[in-house]
Design a protein around this motif. Structure first.
Motif, short mmCIF file in Angstrom:
data_model
loop_
_atom_site.label_atom_id
_atom_site.label_comp_id
_atom_site.label_asym_id
_atom_site.label_seq_id
_atom_site.Cartn_x
_atom_site.Cartn_y
_atom_site.Cartn_z
N LEU A 154 0.85 -1.20 0.00
CA LEU A 154 0.00 0.00 0.00
C LEU A 154 0.88 1.24 0.00
O LEU A 154 1.86 1.31 0.73
N SER A 155 0.54 2.20 -0.82
CA SER A 155 1.27 3.47 -0.80
C SER A 155 0.38 4.55 -1.38
O SER A 155 0.16 4.59 -2.60
N ALA A 156 -0.14 5.38 -0.50
CA ALA A 156 -1.04 6.45 -0.97
C ALA A 156 -0.28 7.40 -1.87
O ALA A 156 -0.81 7.91 -2.85
N ILE A 157 1.00 7.64 -1.52
CA ILE A 157 1.79 8.61 -2.29
C ILE A 157 2.06 8.10 -3.70
O ILE A 157 2.04 8.85 -4.67
N GLN A 158 2.29 6.78 -3.81
CA GLN A 158 2.51 6.23 -5.15
C GLN A 158 1.21 5.77 -5.81
O GLN A 158 1.24 5.18 -6.90
N THR B 230 -0.93 3.40 -4.84
CA THR B 230 -1.28 1.98 -4.74
C THR B 230 -2.29 1.79 -3.61
O THR B 230 -1.93 1.92 -2.44
N ARG B 231 -3.52 1.56 -4.00
CA ARG B 231 -4.61 1.44 -3.03
C ARG B 231 -4.91 -0.03 -2.75
O ARG B 231 -4.45 -0.90 -3.51
N PRO B 232 -5.69 -0.33 -1.70
CA PRO B 232 -5.98 -1.73 -1.37
C PRO B 232 -6.53 -2.52 -2.56
O PRO B 232 -6.18 -3.68 -2.75
N VAL C 240 8.60 0.51 5.94
CA VAL C 240 7.43 1.26 6.40
C VAL C 240 6.18 0.79 5.66
O VAL C 240 5.16 0.46 6.27
N ASP C 241 6.27 0.71 4.32
CA ASP C 241 5.11 0.31 3.53
C ASP C 241 4.74 -1.15 3.78
O ASP C 241 3.55 -1.50 3.85
N GLN D 252 5.17 -2.96 6.48
CA GLN D 252 4.55 -3.14 7.78
C GLN D 252 3.15 -2.52 7.84
O GLN D 252 2.26 -3.05 8.47
N THR D 253 2.97 -1.39 7.14
CA THR D 253 1.63 -0.79 7.09
C THR D 253 0.66 -1.74 6.37
O THR D 253 -0.48 -1.94 6.81
N HIS E 231 -0.32 -4.48 8.67
CA HIS E 231 -1.31 -4.00 9.64
C HIS E 231 -2.70 -3.93 9.00
O HIS E 231 -3.70 -4.29 9.61
N TYR E 232 -2.73 -3.43 7.78
CA TYR E 232 -4.00 -3.29 7.06
C TYR E 232 -4.68 -4.65 6.89
O TYR E 232 -5.86 -4.83 7.16
#
Lengths: 199, 397
Positions: A112-116, A118-120, A148-149, A151-152, A155-156
């Motif tokens: 997941l990366s909102a900045i790049q 990449t959504r669920p 960071v990405d 592990q997030t 968690h998701y």
């Protein structure tokens, strides 16, 4: 530039886009391929063509193979009750090289990366939830990277799996095999201490 | 933590510095060969490039550089392509070569892509500047920081975090991870055209809370160490302000165990989603903490002290942090003191030079007037800087 030289240059430019290869390495590789036309170039070209025609993404786990389901999902010796969640096929290959895991996989296809952007829904998360909810899976092992990405994303997924009757575990983070404590960074040491287990 | 003896190993020091297209240095090599040269004085007129040299050095440690400049604003005027800084560090029984450069996202060498900082240590690329923290610590003091106690909390927090990273290198990784998850959460909250994914936000908030609590714990421990060290240390003649951290996460940690503090903070963040989304900024967290300071004798906030007193207090903190780092980690930082003599009276200047000469930490000082540094004669390497050209002038008349 002649048409032939242009084709070779195109080949170099294409190879130079591969991870780990720059223009210089690509040039060297192309020269080597050209020098060994019969033993290397033609079989390589044929194999690339063959793989390109046959490659499939496994509809169960997201692995790349020439069959779908992939050879791992079809293997009767595998423990079908355990699913290891990885970010990419390269992570699956790394775990397979270790030859110590006998369960199945689920390849997310990234993190997941909102900045790049990449959504669920861009990842294979929905299929994972469906798999976990199917009743055949007893344990989900989270093996996303310790970034960071990564592990997030873990968690998701754990949040999304709340309410699903499945055991969730994560691979350990800490001291590498053969590693000396004196050479480890503080973060790794903290993680190793946090994840300590009875001896 | 067992305190290590200062001077147990020789301090880490720059032995060679190479600059390529870095501001007014098109291509410059500086060799610092004499092993005893732990004090480097750069003198020259305004605009000569003294601060540029310190800025180049600052990119070889964790953090965003001494000026916090945009990466593509640094390349020498008129030059095409990227800049690079490379240095050989020696000391602590080891030698390392660290390089920093910018790379453009399009990888073709053109300047249309987004500039990215690339760091290489001993020919191995590192994942980011935070990865330098276990190896190199650089603390700086610049004229811009003269008003540190009067300005907003962010500059003070950054200054203190720099000190904490020197004590606990993992703090750099936690700061990076916290910033990244905070940006990610805000991006999801403010994203247009897509339905908000509450589970995603919740996962990000849990990660934020974990990193925020780790950051706050390191800050509190760093502050306690600094206070304990200062209460026993009498080496410095600079006033050491009474310091305190004011922050919600630090407050949570004072009354809850870490895991409970994480839960609380994650809950607080969840309650702020709408407001944060509307404002486009994160209203609470580790990035809101402030470092408060009071004059030790006058019992007034540092911001109300004279400019000279504020400068003296800042200098005192920096010198104490350097000594503390050597004591706790047995590893010395590198100090970059830009125009440090400004606002200090004669007595304090002399004290500063005495401390710098005996500290055992490589210190880079700049100034326009070489005569100010005369107490360092025979103890420092004097370099004259003129428009990006560095000349050894060790014979100070």
């Amino acid at each position: 530039m002649t048409a032939r030289a242009f084709k070779i240059e195109q080949l170099i430019q294409l190879l130079a886009k591969m991870p780990g290869l720059g223009p210089r390495s690509a040039r060297r590789a192309v020269l080597q391929i050209i020098k060994k036309r019969e033993s290397y170039m033609l079989p390589l070209a044929a194999l690339i063509r063959e793989v390109a025609d046959q490659i499939k993404t496994c509809r169960v786990c997201g692995n790349l193979d020439v069959t779908s389901p992939c050879h791992i999902c079809q293997d009767p010796k595998r423990d079908t009750a355990t699913v290891c969640v990885v970010e990419n096929v390269s992570d699956l290959w790394a775990l397979e090289r270790a030859a110590s895991y006998k369960g199945l996989y689920h390849v997310l296809g990234g993190t997941l990366s909102a900045i790049q952007g990449t959504r669920p829904e861009d990842l294979n998360i929905k299929t994972l939830i469906e798999r976990a909810s199917g009743g055949d899976v007893g344990e989900i092992i989270m093996a996303t990277n310790a970034t960071v990405d990564g592990q997030t994303t873990a968690h998701y997924i754990i949040e999304r799996l709340k309410g699903v009757s499945v055991k969730i575990t994560a691979i350990a983070h800490g001291v590498p095999v053969g590693g000396e404590l004196d050479y480890l960074d503080d973060g790794t040491l903290s993680a190793a201490l946090k994840d300590r287990k009875p001896y | 933590m067992t305190p290590k003896q200062p001077g147990e190993k020789p301090g880490v020091a720059v032995r060679r510095l190479d600059l390529t297209r870095f501001r007014n240095y098109p291509s410059t090599r500086l060799e610092i060969s004499a092993p005893g040269e732990n004090c480097i004085v750069l003198v020259g007129e305004n605009g000569a490039g003294k601060t540029n040299l310190l800025e180049a050095l600052s990119y070889l440690g964790p953090g965003r550089g001494l000026r916090g400049a945009r990466l593509d604003d640094i390349t020498t005027n008129g030059a095409a392509g990227a800049w690079a800084v490379s240095a050989v560090f020696a000391g602590q029984g080891e030698q390392r070569r660290i390089g920093c450069a910018i790379e453009y996202a399009n990888k073709s060498g053109g300047v249309q892509g987004r500039a990215r900082r690339v760091i290489v240590m001993d020919e191995t690329p590192l994942s980011g500047a935070a990865a330098l923290a276990p190896y190199i610590s650089i603390i700086w003091l610049t004229p811009r920081m003269d008003r540190l106690f009067q300005e907003g909390a962010s500059e003070r927090r950054r200054f203190f975090d720099q000190i904490v990273v020197g004590l606990f290198p993992d703090h750099a990784r936690q700061l990076y991870a916290y910033e990244k998850t905070t940006r990610e959460r805000l991006k999801v909250l403010t994203g247009h055209g897509n339905q908000r994914d509450e589970t995603w936000i919740s996962a990000l908030e849990r990660r934020m809370a974990e990193h925020a609590v780790a950051i706050a714990a390191a800050r509190l421990e760093g502050l306690e160490l600094l206070k304990t060290h200062l209460s026993f240390a009498s080496e410095s003649r600079f006033p050491i302000p009474v310091l305190a951290l004011k922050g919600e996460v630090e407050d949570l940690l004072k009354v809850h165990p870490a895991l409970a503090a994480e839960e609380q903070l994650a809950g607080l963040l969840a309650g702020e989603r709408t407001r944060d989304g509307e404002r486009g900024q994160t209203g609470r967290g580790a990035h809101k903490t402030d470092l408060q300071a009071w004059h030790p004798e006058k019992d007034i906030p540092a911001s109300q002290c004279s400019t000279g007193e504020q400068k003296a207090m800042l200098t005192g903190i920096v010198l104490a942090a350097a000594r503390l780092q050597m004591s706790v980690r047995g590893r010395s930082p590198i100090l970059l003191l830009d125009e440090v003599a400004a606002h200090l009276d004669q007595e304090r200047r002399t004290s500063l030079f005495e401390e710098v000469a005996t500290l055992g930490v490589q210190t880079w000082l700049t100034g326009t007037d070489a005569a100010i540094f005369s107490p360092l004669k025979g103890k420092a390497l004097f370099l004259h800087v003129t428009d990006g050209v560095i000349e050894n002038i060790n014979q100070l008349d």
